[in-house]
Design a protein around this motif. Structure first.
Motif, mmCIF file in Angstrom:
data_model
loop_
_atom_site.group_PDB
_atom_site.id
_atom_site.type_symbol
_atom_site.label_atom_id
_atom_site.label_comp_id
_atom_site.label_asym_id
_atom_site.label_seq_id
_atom_site.Cartn_x
_atom_site.Cartn_y
_atom_site.Cartn_z
ATOM 1 N N THR A 160 34.667 52.118 2.615
ATOM 2 C CA THR A 160 33.597 51.122 2.723
ATOM 3 C C THR A 160 34.084 49.784 2.168
ATOM 4 O OG1 THR A 160 31.847 52.779 2.538
ATOM 5 C CG2 THR A 160 31.258 50.514 1.987
ATOM 6 N N ILE A 161 33.798 48.710 2.916
ATOM 7 C CA ILE A 161 34.156 47.359 2.490
ATOM 8 C C ILE A 161 32.880 46.558 2.277
ATOM 9 C CG2 ILE A 161 35.395 45.235 3.072
ATOM 10 C CD1 ILE A 161 37.078 46.858 4.992
ATOM 11 N N GLN A 162 32.861 45.815 1.194
ATOM 12 C CA GLN A 162 31.733 44.917 0.927
ATOM 13 C C GLN A 162 32.260 43.518 0.623
ATOM 14 O OE1 GLN A 162 29.620 46.718 -2.343
ATOM 15 N NE2 GLN A 162 28.432 48.064 -1.007
ATOM 16 N N LEU A 163 31.580 42.512 1.165
ATOM 17 C CA LEU A 163 31.825 41.120 0.783
ATOM 18 C C LEU A 163 30.664 40.682 -0.083
ATOM 19 C CD1 LEU A 163 33.673 38.589 1.177
ATOM 20 C CD2 LEU A 163 32.033 37.864 2.930
ATOM 21 N N ASN A 169 26.063 39.533 -5.304
ATOM 22 C CA ASN A 169 25.144 39.919 -4.235
ATOM 23 C C ASN A 169 25.928 40.312 -2.984
ATOM 24 O OD1 ASN A 169 22.708 39.146 -5.735
ATOM 25 N ND2 ASN A 169 23.402 37.040 -5.410
ATOM 26 N N ILE A 170 25.542 41.409 -2.358
ATOM 27 C CA ILE A 170 26.238 41.892 -1.168
ATOM 28 C C ILE A 170 25.847 41.047 0.038
ATOM 29 C CG2 ILE A 170 26.589 43.851 0.385
ATOM 30 C CD1 ILE A 170 25.980 45.692 -1.992
ATOM 31 N N LEU A 171 26.852 40.465 0.684
ATOM 32 C CA LEU A 171 26.632 39.627 1.867
ATOM 33 C C LEU A 171 26.868 40.398 3.162
ATOM 34 C CD1 LEU A 171 28.502 36.439 0.606
ATOM 35 C CD2 LEU A 171 26.040 36.914 0.460
ATOM 36 N N LYS A 172 27.793 41.353 3.114
ATOM 37 C CA LYS A 172 28.126 42.138 4.292
ATOM 38 C C LYS A 172 28.761 43.442 3.851
ATOM 39 C CE LYS A 172 28.806 42.503 8.871
ATOM 40 N NZ LYS A 172 27.752 42.372 9.923
ATOM 41 N N LYS A 194 33.860 37.877 -3.467
ATOM 42 C CA LYS A 194 34.526 39.073 -3.962
ATOM 43 C C LYS A 194 34.608 40.101 -2.835
ATOM 44 C CE LYS A 194 32.740 38.526 -8.691
ATOM 45 N NZ LYS A 194 31.902 39.135 -9.760
ATOM 46 N N ILE A 195 35.721 40.816 -2.784
ATOM 47 C CA ILE A 195 35.887 41.901 -1.818
ATOM 48 C C ILE A 195 35.922 43.211 -2.589
ATOM 49 C CG2 ILE A 195 37.350 42.898 -0.030
ATOM 50 C CD1 ILE A 195 38.554 40.085 0.338
ATOM 51 N N LYS A 196 35.088 44.133 -2.176
ATOM 52 C CA LYS A 196 34.993 45.428 -2.851
ATOM 53 C C LYS A 196 35.304 46.538 -1.853
ATOM 54 C CE LYS A 196 31.861 47.855 -6.043
ATOM 55 N NZ LYS A 196 30.504 47.808 -6.655
ATOM 56 N N VAL A 197 36.227 47.419 -2.225
ATOM 57 C CA VAL A 197 36.568 48.572 -1.395
ATOM 58 C C VAL A 197 36.184 49.837 -2.153
ATOM 59 C CG1 VAL A 197 38.389 49.758 -0.115
ATOM 60 C CG2 VAL A 197 38.503 47.279 -0.419
ATOM 61 N N ILE A 198 35.407 50.704 -1.498
ATOM 62 C CA ILE A 198 34.872 51.904 -2.141
ATOM 63 C C ILE A 198 35.339 53.138 -1.375
ATOM 64 C CG2 ILE A 198 32.772 53.101 -2.891
ATOM 65 C CD1 ILE A 198 31.344 50.355 -2.680
ATOM 66 N N SER A 199 35.812 54.155 -2.075
ATOM 67 C CA SER A 199 36.229 55.401 -1.442
ATOM 68 C C SER A 199 35.080 56.003 -0.650
ATOM 69 C CB SER A 199 36.694 56.403 -2.501
ATOM 70 O OG SER A 199 36.845 57.697 -1.945
#
Length: 210
Positions: A160-163, A169-172, A194-199
């Motif tokens: 999972t990728i989050q921007l 705050n999550i934008l996408k 910020k870019i967040k990558v989640i297993s």
């Protein structure tokens, strides 16, 4: 004089991400999507012998084995010199090592499945960016007041990728890759994301943020 050296020199494999090696135990980290991994285990002494615990015959200096990773258990840490992180999945194999002079030792290898949280590409307006390790960020100059298109792709398409904006705050959000167009405020000379990558197995198996 015959050597009493029972130490392991290396534990290697094409799909091995990292090895933490101690005198009694080692942790070998592999991608969490693997069902098996091939390991080559080499002793320091050329005249030492080793085998897996359930095998009958010793081999000289080195063995190569394919280890099935289907059956797993959740670990909270092995203690000692090689530890797993809470929530990671582990498989264990045990070795019997015999030195040149007959000295024997048992050795445990813990194979830990670890989430691949690397990014394949980060693009702004279809231009691939390079991560600046010194500044610890991706950077792109755009026209003031423009609406840059951001595309982020994970190395593992299941993650999972989050921007997020600078406030968290999550934008996408999406799986494998995301594309989003952001409106920049003309009075802000710099806009940070910020870019967040989640297993895909959950945050307890791995999260990375850039």
């Amino acid at each position: 004089k015959k050597s009493n050296n029972t130490e392991i020199e290396t534990i290697t494999g094409e799909k091995v991400l990292q090895v933490q090696k101690g005198t009694e135990k080692a942790a070998v980290y592999v991608d969490d999507q693997l069902e098996e991994v091939e390991l080559t285990i080499t002793l320091e002494n050329d005249y030492g012998h080793l085998k897996l615990e359930d095998e009958q015959e010793y081999e000289l200096k080195q063995i190569t084995r394919t280890i099935k990773l289907n059956e797993t258990e959740t670990e909270e840490g092995t203690g000692g010199e090689a530890e797993e992180t809470e929530g990671q999945e582990a498989n264990r194999i045990r070795l019997n090592i015999k030195a040149e002079d007959g000295t024997e030792k048992e050795y445990e290898i813990v194979i830990v499945k670890q989430a691949n949280l690397e990014l394949e590409t980060v693009e702004v307006n279809q231009e691939t960016l390079t991560y600046d390790k010194e500044k610890e960020r991706y950077e792109k100059q755009v026209n003031n007041g423009s609406k840059p298109q951001i595309t982020i792709t994970a190395s593992n398409p299941n993650q999972t990728i989050q921007l997020l904006d600078a406030q968290g705050n999550i934008l996408k959000t999406g799986v494998g890759t995301i594309t989003t167009t952001q409106n920049l405020v003309p009075t802000n000379l710099t806009t940070k994301y910020k870019i967040k990558v989640i297993s895909n197995k959950g945050e307890e198996y791995g999260v990375d943020e850039k």
